[in-house]
Scaffold this active site. Structure first.
Site, PDB file in Angstrom:
ATOM      1  N   SER A 248     -20.383   5.833  30.323  1.00 45.27           N
ATOM      2  CA  SER A 248     -21.292   5.142  30.712  1.00 45.27           C
ATOM      3  C   SER A 248     -22.667   5.339  30.320  1.00 45.27           C
ATOM      4  CB  SER A 248     -21.316   5.709  32.604  1.00 45.27           C
ATOM      5  OG  SER A 248     -21.386   7.091  32.557  1.00 45.27           O
ATOM      6  N   ASP A 297     -11.732  13.433  29.107  1.00 42.67           N
ATOM      7  CA  ASP A 297     -12.621  14.544  28.834  1.00 42.67           C
ATOM      8  C   ASP A 297     -13.840  14.470  29.749  1.00 42.67           C
ATOM      9  OD1 ASP A 297     -13.896  16.856  27.887  1.00 42.67           O
ATOM     10  OD2 ASP A 297     -14.461  15.897  26.032  1.00 42.67           O
ATOM     11  N   CYS A 337     -13.793  20.946  32.107  1.00 44.90           N
ATOM     12  CA  CYS A 337     -14.728  21.868  31.718  1.00 44.90           C
ATOM     13  C   CYS A 337     -15.646  22.599  32.644  1.00 44.90           C
ATOM     14  CB  CYS A 337     -15.608  21.209  30.737  1.00 44.90           C
ATOM     15  SG  CYS A 337     -16.785  19.970  31.170  1.00 44.90           S
TER      16      CYS A 337
HETATM   17  N1  SAH Z   1     -15.068  14.047  24.554  1.00 50.81           N
HETATM   18  C1  SAH Z   1     -16.719  14.124  24.241  1.00 50.81           C
HETATM   19  C2  SAH Z   1     -17.343  14.843  25.304  1.00 50.81           C
HETATM   20  C3  SAH Z   1     -17.263  14.103  26.580  1.00 50.81           C
HETATM   21  S1  SAH Z   1     -18.668  14.588  27.707  1.00 50.81           S
HETATM   22  C4  SAH Z   1     -16.585  14.464  22.770  1.00 50.81           C
HETATM   23  O1  SAH Z   1     -15.643  15.062  22.306  1.00 50.81           O
HETATM   24  O2  SAH Z   1     -17.810  14.483  22.400  1.00 50.81           O
HETATM   25  C5  SAH Z   1     -18.605  13.773  29.075  1.00 50.81           C
HETATM   26  C6  SAH Z   1     -18.957  12.317  28.872  1.00 50.81           C
HETATM   27  O3  SAH Z   1     -18.551  11.483  29.982  1.00 50.81           O
HETATM   28  C7  SAH Z   1     -20.494  12.066  28.784  1.00 50.81           C
HETATM   29  O4  SAH Z   1     -20.744  11.240  27.571  1.00 50.81           O
HETATM   30  C8  SAH Z   1     -21.145  11.196  30.102  1.00 50.81           C
HETATM   31  O5  SAH Z   1     -21.829  10.117  29.708  1.00 50.81           O
HETATM   32  C9  SAH Z   1     -19.636  10.495  30.342  1.00 50.81           C
HETATM   33  N2  SAH Z   1     -19.474  10.246  31.808  1.00 50.81           N
HETATM   34  C10 SAH Z   1     -19.917  10.859  32.742  1.00 50.81           C
HETATM   35  N3  SAH Z   1     -19.528  10.085  33.833  1.00 50.81           N
HETATM   36  C11 SAH Z   1     -19.023   9.108  33.741  1.00 50.81           C
HETATM   37  C12 SAH Z   1     -18.228   8.168  34.382  1.00 50.81           C
HETATM   38  N4  SAH Z   1     -18.173   8.016  35.743  1.00 50.81           N
HETATM   39  N5  SAH Z   1     -17.761   7.072  33.680  1.00 50.81           N
HETATM   40  C13 SAH Z   1     -17.886   6.986  32.351  1.00 50.81           C
HETATM   41  N6  SAH Z   1     -18.322   8.087  31.630  1.00 50.81           N
HETATM   42  C14 SAH Z   1     -18.969   9.089  32.169  1.00 50.81           C
END
Ligand code: SAH
Length: 394
Positions: A248, A297, A337
């Protein structure tokens, strides 16, 4: 020197080496924000030297259990040197790594990541805030580097009654940096990115996903909560046929596109969706789309155990949908996490998601954070990142 007297029996966790003193354990005493205090049992016995946090539920955090210790520049220099030395124990396939991981490195409230020649620090306690100039000096001298950027803008600062604070503490340079992770080059932004700019804790899990992809030649991969596309790069480099990334955050997806160019990867094999993951998973189900591998994640749904119940429902939902979207034989890399969700609880949540989905799966691997984000025997709270690799039964 000011001292804090504990209530009767409240010294137990300190005697086991745990570094937190909660407000309810304090019988009397106080100090200024971040000041070093002598912690004493109800009977007046020395327990520890700690940093005082007047407004936080964690009222004090231990610097040292040694009565002879002096909390000064030499003390911090030694702690930082030890943390850097410990990183040499692990083979870290990157020029970016976590140098200081808070309590696990004996420095509560301090996180320091190194990205090439630039350090990025988060100071999340009154103690680290008070010693900021000293810590800054010591970090530069112990690493031999000249650039240190501060990212003390997380929500935990508010719990300590501290304002947000970001910017260069020493030196100056670009905030958009390039790092090398395994065989890849990855870009990040230390000023505008999440946390200190990048999720270094997932380094080895991205490599593992690359290996699975290379071995199984996944045709369709779905990377949920993709941020700047770490797992997307791993999948494409491993030869995945097509990778759908969902996040998002539009800036994160822009960075993800840049990673593909940096690594010479074919962007016609990807789509990047600026969308909500939950809604996207439901839409894919309706459309009859299915995947050979999925990465889940999500961000920290439960920062503390107080949020565990609501978070458990959110984790269960996305895992149920992901299991339904997997082809038989397909692979799910699922993570949490959240410090407030234990390994056991996470396991239970995913199991109940499987029951609801009517899907059984082999638990093929259990994953954790990269070794430069260590946990210790005395501080179980250090275990925050956990993951499972599931293979859907045919
Ligand atoms: N897997 C990534 C880290 C993920 S961090 C890596 O390896 O670098 C979590 C991510 O979830 C963030 O980028 C945040 O923008 C996104 N996020 C949070 N809530 C969300 C939602 N409801 N839908 C889509 N993305 C979301």
């Amino acid at each position: 020197m000011k001292s804090i007297r504990l209530r009767p029996g409240k010294e137990k966790s300190l005697l086991k080496g745990h570094p937190w003193i909660f407000d309810g354990a304090v019988a009397k005493g106080g100090a200024d924000s971040g000041e070093t205090v002598r912690i004493e049992s109800h009977e007046g016995r020395f327990l520890a030297w700690a940093a005082f946090s007047p407004k936080s539920r964690i009222r004090a955090r231990v610097w040292s259990f040694e009565e002879s210790a002096r909390i000064d520049e030499a003390f911090f220099a030694e702690r930082v040197a030890r943390a850097i030395e410990a990183r040499k124990l692990w083979r870290i396939e990157s020029d970016a790594m976590r140098l200081i991981h808070g309590e696990s490195d004996g420095l509560p409230g301090l996180v320091v990541d190194r990205y090439g020649d630039t350090l990025v620090a988060q100071m999340t306690s009154c103690g680290t805030e008070r010693f900021k100039p000293t810590l800054c000096k010591v970090l530069l001298s112990q690493t031999g580097l000249g650039k240190l950027y501060e990212r003390s803008d997380g929500s935990v600062r508010a719990l300590e009654g501290l304002p947000e604070s970001s910017g260069w503490l020493a030196g100056e340079g670009p905030v958009e940096l390039l790092i090398r992770e395994h065989g890849w080059r990855l870009g990040l932004d230390i000023a505008r990115g999440h946390k200190t700019g990048f999720y270094l804790d997932q380094r080895d899990n991205r490599q593992r996903f690359f290996q699975w992809t290379a071995q199984r030649a996944f045709a369709q991969v779905l990377n949920c909560f993709s941020y700047t596309g770490g797992f997307t790069v791993a999948a494409l480099a491993g030869g995945a046929g097509f990778v759908t990334s969902v996040d998002s955050s539009a800036p994160a997806l822009e960075q993800a596109k840049a990673q593909l160019r940096l690594n010479g990867l074919d962007d016609s094999r990807t789509e990047m969706l600026d969308a909500d993951v939950n809604a996207s998973l439901r839409r894919f189900l309706q459309e009859g789309r299915r995947f050979d591998a999925i990465v889940l994640d999500p961000p920290k749904f439960a920062p503390t155990s107080a949020h565990a119940e609501r978070a458990a429902r959110a984790y269960k939902d996305i895992n149920r949908l992901a299991l339904q979207l997997l082809r038989p034989g397909g692979v799910l890399f699922t993570f949490s996490c959240s410090g407030g969700i234990s390994v056991d609880l996470f396991h239970k949540i995913v199991a109940s998601a499987g029951i609801d989905a009517g899907v059984d799966a082999f638990i093929s691997e259990k994953l954790g954070g990269a070794p430069d984000h260590p946990m210790t025997l005395c501080f179980p709270e250090g275990e925050y990142l956990k993951g499972l690799v599931l293979v859907r039964k045919t």
